[in-house]
Design a protein around this motif. Structure first.
Motif, short mmCIF file in Angstrom:
data_model
loop_
_atom_site.label_atom_id
_atom_site.label_comp_id
_atom_site.label_asym_id
_atom_site.label_seq_id
_atom_site.Cartn_x
_atom_site.Cartn_y
_atom_site.Cartn_z
N UNK A 81 0.86 -1.30 0.09
CA UNK A 81 0.03 0.09 0.03
C UNK A 81 0.99 1.31 0.12
N UNK A 82 0.57 2.18 -0.77
CA UNK A 82 1.27 3.37 -0.95
C UNK A 82 0.97 4.32 0.22
N UNK A 83 2.02 4.44 1.02
CA UNK A 83 1.93 5.30 2.53
C UNK A 83 2.73 6.57 2.41
N UNK A 84 3.16 7.25 1.15
CA UNK A 84 4.13 7.87 1.13
C UNK A 84 3.42 9.37 2.11
N UNK A 85 2.02 9.59 1.74
CA UNK A 85 1.63 10.73 2.39
C UNK A 85 1.20 10.81 3.79
N UNK A 86 0.56 9.34 4.13
CA UNK A 86 0.09 9.21 5.28
C UNK A 86 1.20 8.76 6.58
N UNK A 87 2.27 8.67 6.21
CA UNK A 87 3.47 8.65 7.16
C UNK A 87 4.21 9.89 7.64
N UNK A 88 3.51 11.02 7.11
CA UNK A 88 4.04 12.27 7.34
C UNK A 88 3.20 13.03 8.67
N UNK A 89 2.47 12.52 9.17
CA UNK A 89 1.52 12.99 10.47
C UNK A 89 2.49 12.85 11.62
N UNK A 90 2.03 14.02 12.63
CA UNK A 90 3.07 13.99 13.78
C UNK A 90 2.93 12.58 14.67
#
Ligand code: DC
Length: 224
Positions: free
Chosen positions: A82-91
């Motif tokens: 699963x592409x998590x490139x964006x979702x891993x950027x949260x605090x």
């Protein structure tokens, strides 16, 4: 040997942006190794395990596949396909990454993958242990740093640009907490390699950072 460059330093030191730009100018890959630890952190959060429970994190890690791909030089980070490139950027993912990255089994898998990528193709790797562990023989090692306040301000601006209006004090506390955990963990803590060039980026723009690195590397930077 493919050109490999280590860019280490604490959160908010400007590593990622500088490493990306440096890689672009040199025509080699940029590997954001923090994104890989973030993906494992996300897996642990999604599994609902206690992030203080090292054994539980080891188990999550064993059933987790983190990989990266590159499209036109842009990294995509995948968690079990699963592409998590964006979702891993949260605090929350940031804090989870800092916690899972203290676990030996997690670091062993990540270091192996990162070395394989760097050996196959030339790359600029940014992280915490690139110069000390992942690529002790990197041709160039940079350690970027800046005061905690400046790093927290940069991090806050980054979050605000994404609509996350965290107060400065909160971001500063997070930065200090992550610095402490990253630099005091037992395995491969954040520290400059003995042969790293330390650059204080507090008063520098991104362009100035990259210029300084290019200047240090000199005109004879080569790669195959
Ligand atoms: O660079 P970053 O903020 O995306 O990294 C997230 C966390 O991952 C960081 O708190 C420490 C860990 N990390 C690490 O231990 N080793 C690396 N090479 C990169 C990141």
């Amino acid at each position: 040997m493919a050109l490999s460059i280590a860019v280490d330093g604490p959160v908010g030191a400007g590593k990622s942006t500088a490493a990306r730009e440096l890689a672009r100018r040199l025509g080699i890959l940029h590997l954001d190794t923090g994104a890989m630890y973030r993906a494992v952190g996300l897996a642990a959060l999604e599994a609902g395990v206690n992030l203080d429970d090292m054994r539980a994190i080891e188990r999550v890690n064993e059933s987790t596949d983190v990989s990266v791909t590159f499209e036109d030089g842009t990294q995509r980070t995948w968690l079990n396909g699963r592409d998590v490139s964006g979702v891993v950027r949260t605090p929350l993912a940031s804090m989870a990454a800092s916690m899972v990255s203290t676990v030996g089994g997690v670091r062993a898998v990540m270091v192996k993958r990162q070395r394989a990528i760097a050996c196959q193709m030339g790359a600029v790797l940014d992280g915490r242990d690139i110069g000390t562990r992942v690529l002790p023989d990197a041709q160039f090692k940079f350690y970027l740093t800046a005061s905690p306040e400046i790093r927290a301000k940069r991090r806050m601006d980054e979050l605000r640009a994404k609509g996350d209006m965290q107060p400065f004090e909160r971001v500063l506390t997070d930065v200090i907490e992550r610095d402490l955990r990253d630099s005091t963990r037992e395995i491969d803590p954040l520290r400059p390699a003995s042969d790293a060039i330390i650059i204080d980026t507090s008063d520098m723009t991104l362009d100035e950072e990259v210029e300084r690195m290019m200047e240090i590397m000199g005109p004879n930077v080569y790669y195959e």
